[in-house]
Motif scaffolding. Structure first.
Motif, short mmCIF file in Angstrom:
data_model
loop_
_atom_site.label_atom_id
_atom_site.label_comp_id
_atom_site.label_asym_id
_atom_site.label_seq_id
_atom_site.Cartn_x
_atom_site.Cartn_y
_atom_site.Cartn_z
N ALA A 117 -11.81 -4.69 5.23
CA ALA A 117 -11.42 -5.04 3.86
C ALA A 117 -12.23 -4.33 2.80
CB ALA A 117 -11.54 -6.55 3.65
N PHE A 118 -13.47 -3.96 3.12
CA PHE A 118 -14.37 -3.46 2.08
C PHE A 118 -14.79 -2.00 2.31
CE2 PHE A 118 -15.60 -8.13 2.04
CZ PHE A 118 -14.63 -8.43 1.08
N LYS A 119 -13.88 -1.23 2.86
CA LYS A 119 -14.14 0.21 2.94
C LYS A 119 -13.24 0.92 1.94
CE LYS A 119 -11.06 0.78 6.94
NZ LYS A 119 -10.98 1.23 8.34
N LYS A 120 -13.62 2.15 1.61
CA LYS A 120 -12.94 2.84 0.51
C LYS A 120 -11.48 3.11 0.83
CE LYS A 120 -12.99 6.96 -2.35
NZ LYS A 120 -13.61 8.26 -2.64
N LYS A 121 -11.19 3.60 2.05
CA LYS A 121 -9.83 4.01 2.39
C LYS A 121 -9.30 3.11 3.48
CE LYS A 121 -7.11 8.14 3.46
NZ LYS A 121 -6.30 8.05 2.25
N ARG A 122 -8.15 2.48 3.22
CA ARG A 122 -7.55 1.58 4.19
C ARG A 122 -6.13 2.04 4.49
NH1 ARG A 122 -8.42 -4.18 1.36
NH2 ARG A 122 -7.82 -2.96 -0.44
N ASP A 123 -5.75 1.90 5.76
CA ASP A 123 -4.38 2.25 6.14
C ASP A 123 -3.39 1.17 5.70
OD1 ASP A 123 -5.05 4.68 7.36
OD2 ASP A 123 -5.58 3.68 9.23
N PHE A 124 -3.84 -0.08 5.62
CA PHE A 124 -2.98 -1.19 5.20
C PHE A 124 -3.69 -2.03 4.14
CE2 PHE A 124 -2.52 -0.87 9.97
CZ PHE A 124 -1.43 -0.03 9.95
N ILE A 157 1.03 -11.24 -2.74
CA ILE A 157 2.24 -10.48 -2.47
C ILE A 157 1.97 -8.98 -2.51
CG2 ILE A 157 4.58 -9.98 -3.28
CD1 ILE A 157 4.64 -12.85 -4.38
N SER A 158 1.18 -8.56 -3.51
CA SER A 158 0.85 -7.14 -3.68
C SER A 158 -0.63 -7.03 -4.06
CB SER A 158 1.74 -6.51 -4.76
OG SER A 158 1.43 -5.14 -4.93
N PRO A 159 -1.54 -7.02 -3.06
CA PRO A 159 -2.97 -6.98 -3.36
C PRO A 159 -3.36 -5.75 -4.17
CG PRO A 159 -2.60 -7.51 -1.05
CD PRO A 159 -1.28 -7.09 -1.62
N PRO A 160 -4.31 -5.88 -5.05
CA PRO A 160 -4.73 -4.72 -5.85
C PRO A 160 -5.48 -3.70 -4.98
CG PRO A 160 -6.19 -6.57 -6.25
CD PRO A 160 -5.07 -7.09 -5.40
N PRO A 161 -5.58 -2.45 -5.42
CA PRO A 161 -6.34 -1.47 -4.65
C PRO A 161 -7.83 -1.78 -4.69
CG PRO A 161 -5.71 -0.57 -6.78
CD PRO A 161 -5.02 -1.89 -6.66
N GLY A 162 -8.57 -1.16 -3.77
CA GLY A 162 -10.01 -1.35 -3.79
C GLY A 162 -10.47 -2.48 -2.90
N PRO A 163 -11.76 -2.83 -2.95
CA PRO A 163 -12.37 -3.82 -2.05
C PRO A 163 -12.14 -5.25 -2.50
CG PRO A 163 -14.06 -2.93 -3.48
CD PRO A 163 -12.79 -2.20 -3.83
N VAL A 164 -10.87 -5.63 -2.66
CA VAL A 164 -10.52 -6.99 -3.10
C VAL A 164 -9.68 -7.63 -1.99
CG1 VAL A 164 -9.36 -8.39 -4.84
CG2 VAL A 164 -10.56 -6.29 -5.51
N LEU A 165 -10.13 -8.79 -1.51
CA LEU A 165 -9.47 -9.46 -0.40
C LEU A 165 -8.95 -10.83 -0.84
CD1 LEU A 165 -8.84 -9.47 2.68
CD2 LEU A 165 -11.03 -10.64 3.00
N PRO A 166 -7.63 -11.03 -0.91
CA PRO A 166 -7.07 -12.36 -1.20
C PRO A 166 -7.25 -13.27 0.02
CG PRO A 166 -5.48 -10.59 -1.62
CD PRO A 166 -6.58 -9.99 -0.82
#
Length: 794
Positions: free
Chosen positions: A293-300, A381-390
């Motif tokens: 969740a808290f890395k710069k680049k995520r595939d999902f 529904i649509s999480p924001p970009p970056g290291p933010v985890l709902p």
């Protein structure tokens, strides 16, 4: 040693800090210097960099420009297509053994140049392990060897355009390129900005491995516009895209009507659930959350779902692990505004903010968890970009699975529990393509990746992923042509044509038929009917003129019955299909007479069509419990399962040829695999389908599983295309209809199987009477999606 600042193992264990990573990129920088830091295209086996082209900068993680790439023009695309045509002629003529040797050599070349590949991926912000790429090359080398033996009826498309979006990883790029090459296609790659440099280096390494010139070409520029130009080239035969939904939708609309089959893998836009049940190992689960969740680049994009009874324990562990974490760099500074707006909105809706690091400035943001959100919140529904985890909570296991399937996407899920029964039941119930049990983001080319709903309409990886790059040798393909001028908003809205018979014969009053909607015989919701004409032009009967409301009623009924039908055992579905075949056998004389009257063929040929239809239904009944998945052998520890599942509700617009045989062939494939289906009979020959309704009612097929709606083909096509529940459309019709579906079914995304009937009639079309097993295999593959389940053992 006195004065040392080195930490002991105990200190590192207590802090759980990651060790230092190597930041040297000397090898990559040397390669860039050789090309003067301006990289052009890779066409016909060599680099070219025209001087009069626009360029775009490639930046590193610190926003420093590392080099520039050239933007392609129309003549560059034409040159790449011409080169690929010559390369395909050579490459497709090679044996599977020869192609396999090249891909195996590529694996050794990748190992030799792994340092440069790794550093270049790092420089361009597309980090990928070279070992993963080596595994890809080795895996598809074996399939290149086996294609001619295991898939003799299948041939390559020709020239394949592979387009990826800006932030797509090199792994997903090669997951398209390597199987396309292994099956004998030539490839034109249109990379995104972050994959441009690795793609150009890999093209050079392919040449070192011995691939013929022209087989792999790379053209750079804006992936949306350049990708559309490549696909519109008349020499290109297939387009596949991997990346974000917005770019994929724009590409699909730009290419609609050019006669190019398209497939989309939209994993980068997918929102995936990370589900922690109360039986999980919380420490391992939380560590997994921190990793992804808290890395710069995520595939999902991830949403954390935690069972309510252990919510406090999980949150406490999250806070402990987040203590001391540093701010994470954002991809762009504009992402900061999106994150701030999303966090503010979530707090206004009652969310609790967990943020244990001081907010950074500019393109830096601290690891953040948003607790207490409702499933309907925009950040879920649509999480924001970056290291933010709902983070959302659920009470029961069933509710957790429901929440996990709540997203309009269906790419993957990670579930955490020590209860194996719960793990397998949840994995099977989740509406996603990949499920990781007590792990996450495990990839291997032996496992198929198949998105659901808005996550894609194709399968990558495994044997199943090879078929998107192949077609049956005797199956007609879409003809290449320019798009027609279509008003998409008005397509299918023309009024029906009514035929008023001349004179009146009391002894031959035309019969009025009803359509089958939701298991019941009904008139059209509009109350209108259409005249059915005999070959000589006289009115044979009147059938309902169905429309949007009839389609909606049929889909509502299908939604209710399809889950129960899908959960039936394959043996039970088989018995129902045998029952349907028996009912058809009892009505064979009536149906043969209907076919003869409607089409004008001889009674002998009509009886033969009915006989073949009975046999075809029996074939599908026999296949119900024979088609199954498997347990792929994987290099990592653990077990994996791969299984086919039903798509859901299908829309089928039937062809004019063989009106009964084509109906039962497509119907059998759809319902044998657990789907429900809404069928639109041939506008020209609807009577055999309407007579078949009596066969359906006499069988034990559940009411509502199959609906048959008559009316204008274009009007009903438009109604099916715009219904969000319909997952797939099989279409036989006009060129304009194919173009409309390619344009409209990009959002919401649907699986499409398109046939231009005018072209097929000139080229003999689909041979419905053929008993070739490859035809049934193609139908079966169109009726299923694949699910992979990964269960680690260590």
């Amino acid at each position: 040693m006195a004065g040392t600042s080195a930490k002991t193992v105990h200190d590192i264990f207590q802090n759980m800090e990651y060790g230092p990573s190597s930041t040297s990129t000397a090898t990559a920088q040397s390669w860039l210097e050789k090309h003067s830091r301006i990289l052009g295209f890779f066409i016909d086996g060599k680099f070219s960099s025209p001087a009069d082209r626009q360029t775009q900068d490639v930046t590193d993680s610190k926003a420093a420009v590392v080099c520039s790439t050239v933007c392609a023009k129309d003549e560059d695309v034409a040159s790449a297509a011409s080169s690929a045509a010559g390369g395909f002629k050579t490459w497709s003529g090679w044996s599977g053994y020869q192609r396999a040797k090249v891909l195996l050599k590529l694996a050794s070349v990748l190992q030799r140049h792994s340092q440069c590949v790794s550093e270049l991926c790092e420089v361009s912000q597309s980090s990928t392990s070279p070992a993963v790429l080596v595994r890809l090359a080795q895996y598809y080398a074996s399939w290149a060897q086996l294609r001619d033996t295991l898939m003799p009826e299948w041939i390559p498309h020709g020239i394949v355009a592979v387009v990826v979006s800006d932030d797509c990883s090199v792994y997903f790029l090669l997951l398209k390129v390597l199987p396309a090459l292994a099956m004998g296609n030539a490839v034109i790659v249109v990379p995104g900005k972050t994959t441009a440099l690795p793609a150009l280096l890999l093209a050079q390494l392919f040449m070192e491995a011995g691939i013929p010139a022209g087989v792999l070409n790379v053209v750079t520029g804006s992936e949306a516009s350049v990708g559309a130009k490549v696909a519109q080239n008349p020499q290109v035969n297939y387009l596949t895209y991997s990346g974000r939904q917005q770019s994929g939708e724009a590409l699909a609309k730009a290419v609609a009507g050019w006669g190019v089959p398209m497939s989309f893998s939209l994993s980068l836009s997918s929102v995936c659930p990370f589900i922690i049940f109360d039986s999980a190992d919380f420490d391992s689960a939380v560590d997994g959350v921190i990793e992804l969740a808290f890395k710069k680049k995520r595939d999902f994009q991830w949403v954390l779902c935690v069972q309510e009874s252990v919510l406090d324990s999980v949150v406490a562990r999250l806070k402990l692990r987040m203590t001391g974490m540093k701010c994470v760099p954002l991809a762009t500074e504009t992402d900061r505004n999106l994150i701030d707006a999303a966090v503010q909105e979530a707090q206004q809706q009652g969310a609790t903010l967990i943020q244990l690091c001081p907010p950074g400035t500019g393109a830096l943001y601290p690891p953040t968890v948003l607790c207490g959100l409702a499933p309907s919140c925009e950040s879920v529904i649509s999480p924001p970009p970056g290291p933010v985890l709902p983070l959302i909570s659920f009470r029961s296991s069933a509710e957790g699975v429901t929440l996990g399937s709540h997203s309009p996407h269906g790419q993957a899920a990670s579930i955490w529990t020590e209860d194996l029964t719960l793990a397998l039941e949840s994995a099977k119930s989740l509406c996603v393509g990949s499920v990781w049990v007590n792990c996450h983001s495990v990839m291997d080319p032996a496992l198929p990746l198949c998105g659901r709903r808005e996550s894609g309409n194709c399968t990558d990886g495994g044997r199943e992923g090879l078929y998107q790059f192949l077609r049956l040798s005797h199956s007609p393909s879409l003809a290449r042509s320019s798009p027609s001028s279509i008003n998409y908003a008005d397509f299918g809205s023309a009024a029906s044509r009514f035929t008023i018979p001349e004179g009146f014969d009391p002894s031959s009053v035309p019969r009025f038929y009803s359509q089958l909607v939701g298991g019941q015989l009904r008139k059209a919701d509009s109350g209108c009917s259409r005249s059915v004409l005999a070959p000589g032009g006289t009115v044979l009967a009147h059938c309902p003129d169905g429309g949007r409301k009839d389609v909606r009623n049929a889909v509502e009924a299908a939604i209710k019955v399809q889950p129960g039908w899908m959960k039936k055992s394959p043996a039970a579905r088989s018995q129902s299909l045998y029952s349907l075949a028996d009912s058809l056998e009892k009505k064979r004389r009536d149906l043969a007479a209907s076919i003869q009257t409607q089409t004008g063929i001889s009674l002998e040929k009509a009886e033969k069509e009915v006989e073949l239809s009975v046999s075809r239904l029996s074939d599908w009944a026999a296949r119900c419990d024979k088609e199954q998945g498997g347990t792929p052998f994987l290099p990592q520890s653990g077990s994996a399962l791969s299984s086919p599942e039903a798509l859901g509700v299908l829309g089928v617009i039937l062809p004019n040829s063989k009106p009964l045989l084509s109906l039962v062939s497509l119907l059998g494939a759809a319902i044998a695999m657990g789907n429900a289906v809404v069928m639109v009979p041939s506008e020209k020959y609807p009577l055999p389908a309407l007579e078949f309704i009596q066969v359906l009612q006499a069988s034990d097929i559940p009411g509502g599983l199959v609906s048959i709606i008559t009316g204008g083909r274009d009007h009903l096509t438009q109604a099916l295309a715009n219904h969000s529940v319909i997952q797939s459309i099989w279409y036989w019709g006009s060129k304009e209809g194919c173009q409309f579906l390619q344009y409209s079914c990009a959002s919401p995304l649907k699986h499409l199987w398109l046939h231009c009937e005018e072209e097929e009639e000139r080229e003999a079309g689909q041979n419905w009477t053929s008993s070739n097993p490859s035809l049934q295999e193609e139908l079966w593959r169109k009726a299923v999606v694949w699910k992979s389940i990964w269960i680690p053992t260590a």
